[in-house]
Enzyme design. Structure first.
Site, PDB file in Angstrom:
ATOM      1  N   HIS A  34       1.471  -9.880 -10.185  1.00 43.08           N
ATOM      2  CA  HIS A  34       1.978 -10.707 -11.321  1.00 43.08           C
ATOM      3  C   HIS A  34       0.610 -11.321 -11.897  1.00 43.08           C
ATOM      4  O   HIS A  34       0.140 -12.104 -11.496  1.00 43.08           O
ATOM      5  CB  HIS A  34       2.944 -11.804 -10.597  1.00 43.08           C
ATOM      6  CG  HIS A  34       4.135 -11.070 -10.074  1.00 43.08           C
ATOM      7  ND1 HIS A  34       4.752 -11.398  -8.908  1.00 43.08           N
ATOM      8  CD2 HIS A  34       5.079 -10.170 -10.505  1.00 43.08           C
ATOM      9  CE1 HIS A  34       5.760 -10.723  -8.843  1.00 43.08           C
ATOM     10  NE2 HIS A  34       6.043 -10.157  -9.692  1.00 43.08           N
ATOM     11  N   GLU A  83      -0.515 -14.983 -11.683  1.00 47.05           N
ATOM     12  CA  GLU A  83      -0.596 -15.607 -10.231  1.00 47.05           C
ATOM     13  C   GLU A  83      -2.071 -15.085  -9.964  1.00 47.05           C
ATOM     14  O   GLU A  83      -2.553 -14.373  -9.458  1.00 47.05           O
ATOM     15  CB  GLU A  83       0.096 -14.882  -9.357  1.00 47.05           C
ATOM     16  CG  GLU A  83       1.551 -15.412  -9.642  1.00 47.05           C
ATOM     17  CD  GLU A  83       2.415 -14.528  -8.808  1.00 47.05           C
ATOM     18  OE1 GLU A  83       3.749 -14.660  -9.147  1.00 47.05           O
ATOM     19  OE2 GLU A  83       2.345 -13.741  -8.013  1.00 47.05           O
ATOM     20  N   HIS A 109       0.428 -13.210  -3.525  1.00 50.66           N
ATOM     21  CA  HIS A 109       1.011 -13.796  -4.891  1.00 50.66           C
ATOM     22  C   HIS A 109       0.616 -15.165  -4.991  1.00 50.66           C
ATOM     23  O   HIS A 109       0.186 -15.841  -3.955  1.00 50.66           O
ATOM     24  CB  HIS A 109       2.591 -13.634  -4.781  1.00 50.66           C
ATOM     25  CG  HIS A 109       3.001 -12.111  -4.920  1.00 50.66           C
ATOM     26  ND1 HIS A 109       3.384 -11.870  -6.058  1.00 50.66           N
ATOM     27  CD2 HIS A 109       3.062 -11.245  -4.175  1.00 50.66           C
ATOM     28  CE1 HIS A 109       3.880 -10.430  -5.925  1.00 50.66           C
ATOM     29  NE2 HIS A 109       3.614 -10.111  -4.814  1.00 50.66           N
ATOM     30  N   GLU A 153       1.989 -15.995  -0.062  1.00 52.45           N
ATOM     31  CA  GLU A 153       2.101 -16.675  -1.394  1.00 52.45           C
ATOM     32  C   GLU A 153       1.398 -17.989  -1.335  1.00 52.45           C
ATOM     33  O   GLU A 153       1.150 -18.759  -0.320  1.00 52.45           O
ATOM     34  CB  GLU A 153       3.497 -17.372  -1.434  1.00 52.45           C
ATOM     35  CG  GLU A 153       4.481 -16.199  -1.591  1.00 52.45           C
ATOM     36  CD  GLU A 153       4.833 -15.499  -3.211  1.00 52.45           C
ATOM     37  OE1 GLU A 153       4.157 -16.573  -3.810  1.00 52.45           O
ATOM     38  OE2 GLU A 153       5.329 -14.923  -3.155  1.00 52.45           O
TER      39      GLU A 153
END
Ligand SMILES: [Zn+2]
Length: 379
Positions: free
Chosen positions: A170, A173, A263, A339
């Site tokens: 992504h 990110e 991420h 994350e």
């Protein structure tokens, strides 16, 4: 005052810049999909002027929860990023700043520049040319023809565990890019015991930039065809998501024994991981490996925690289009999504910097140690 975003990863719409005390801007959104969150723009000739930049469509963002208790990132040199006072009223995101220099950039998170990524690859190539077991391989091209680079650490001719760490599916990110810089630099460090341990006992494959087109375009979530790459892993569409297709093929060639997908989360102010508890073939063995990895990372890096994160998937209900869940099911191996926050780690707040490139790099370094701690249990 002059505003532009016509550079690597730039994105904003300028609606009205005639009054520095109320500059009207809008999020531009991904080029071929409905996602909208990332912004990155540059302001010139506003030194000493009290500016307010108002992103008027912030409420329509894909992750509006990302704007609460959040500070926009700013930098004068593209290297050192700090947070600036930011207000959100549920509609508009307002940035208040009196720049100290003639040129200042503002971004959703510290951007990870393409030339920095390429410089990192060059360091790996140079290290390989000096005889170390490190190299960069192009496994295919992105939709727009950018190379899909895989860094290989360790002699592939041995029967040892295969570790894959992929990042930046992504494009918004960007913390994933900084994280991978920490990982790659540690692997490059000849004197580092963890790097040596991994080179001796595993082959480590690193994909720092899964979505080079999205990064260049300043997209938040998708590639040039509007595809969310982290929903393409079960049946990758070679024509619309070649990025996943090629990396998945490369993984298939040597197999996978441990997989991490890196991420950032717009809303949750913690560092956390998610496991594969919802994949159909989940076993106690995978649960023990997840526990071992997480317990080690928690012990060596106080940024990582296990109290907060995503809700667990019910048994058998995992979405196998996600990379880590696909890999866990396909290879029966330890596979995690990791994350980091856009905002800050609420357990260790830094009001000036928030979650920062340096903290991403440090977490990347620690993660390698957690990987090493699992190596002997992988096969
Ligand atoms: Zn993501």
């Amino acid at each position: 005052m002059q505003i532009d975003c016509d550079f690597d990863g730039g994105s904003i719409e300028i609606l009205n810049a005639s009054d520095p005390s109320s500059v009207a801007l809008a999020l531009r959104g991904d080029n071929a999909a409905e996602y909208m969150q990332w912004f990155y723009f540059r302001v010139r000739h506003a030194a000493g002027v009290a500016c307010t930049f108002r992103i008027v469509n912030a409420r329509q963002a894909s992750y509006p929860g990302g704007w609460w208790e959040y500070g926009v990132c700013a930098s004068y040199d593209g290297e050192h990023w700090f947070r600036v006072p930011t207000e959100h009223d549920g509609q508009v995101l307002a940035i208040h700043h009196r720049p100290e220099r003639d040129v200042v950039a503002y971004a959703c998170f510290a951007p990870y520049p393409t030339d920095r990524y390429e410089g990192l690859l060059d360091q790996v190539r140079a290290s390989g040319q000096q005889g170390r077991p490190l190299g960069v391989f192009e496994v295919g091209k992105s939709l727009e023809g950018r190379p899909m680079n895989v860094i290989v650490c360790g002699d592939q001719g041995r029967s040892v565990p295969r570790v894959w760490i992929i990042a930046h599916q992504h494009p918004g990110e960007t913390m994933a890019g900084w994280f991978m810089e920490g990982v790659v630099r540690r692997m490059l460090d000849e004197g580092d015991g963890v790097a040596r341990g991994l080179l001796d006992r595993a082959v480590v494959y690193l994909v720092p930039r899964m979505n080079p087109d999205g990064c260049a375009r300043g997209n938040h979530r998708t590639n040039a065809a509007g595809r969310d790459l982290n929903r393409e892993w079960l049946y990758p569409d070679r024509s619309a998501a070649p990025e996943v297709f090629h990396v998945r093929e490369a993984m298939q060639a040597g197999g996978v024994d441990l997989f991490l997908d890196v991420h950032g989360d717009e809303s949750i102010p913690y560092v956390f991981a998610y496991g594969a508890e919802g994949v159909p073939s989940y076993t106690q063995r995978l649960a023990s490996l997840e526990e071992r990895f997480a317990a080690t990372l928690e012990r060596i890096d106080g940024e990582y925690q296990r109290a907060r994160g995503y809700e667990l998937d019910p048994p058998g209900k995992a979405d196998l289009r996600l990379s880590s869940l696909y890999v866990a099911e396909r290879y029966g191996c330890l596979a995690l999504g990791l994350e980091m926050p856009f905002k800050d780690n609420a357990n260790r707040r830094d009001p000036h910097l928030g979650w920062s490139p340096e903290r991403c790099r440090r977490l990347g370094r620690s993660t390698l140690e957690a990987v090493l701690s699992c190596i002997d249990a992988l096969r």
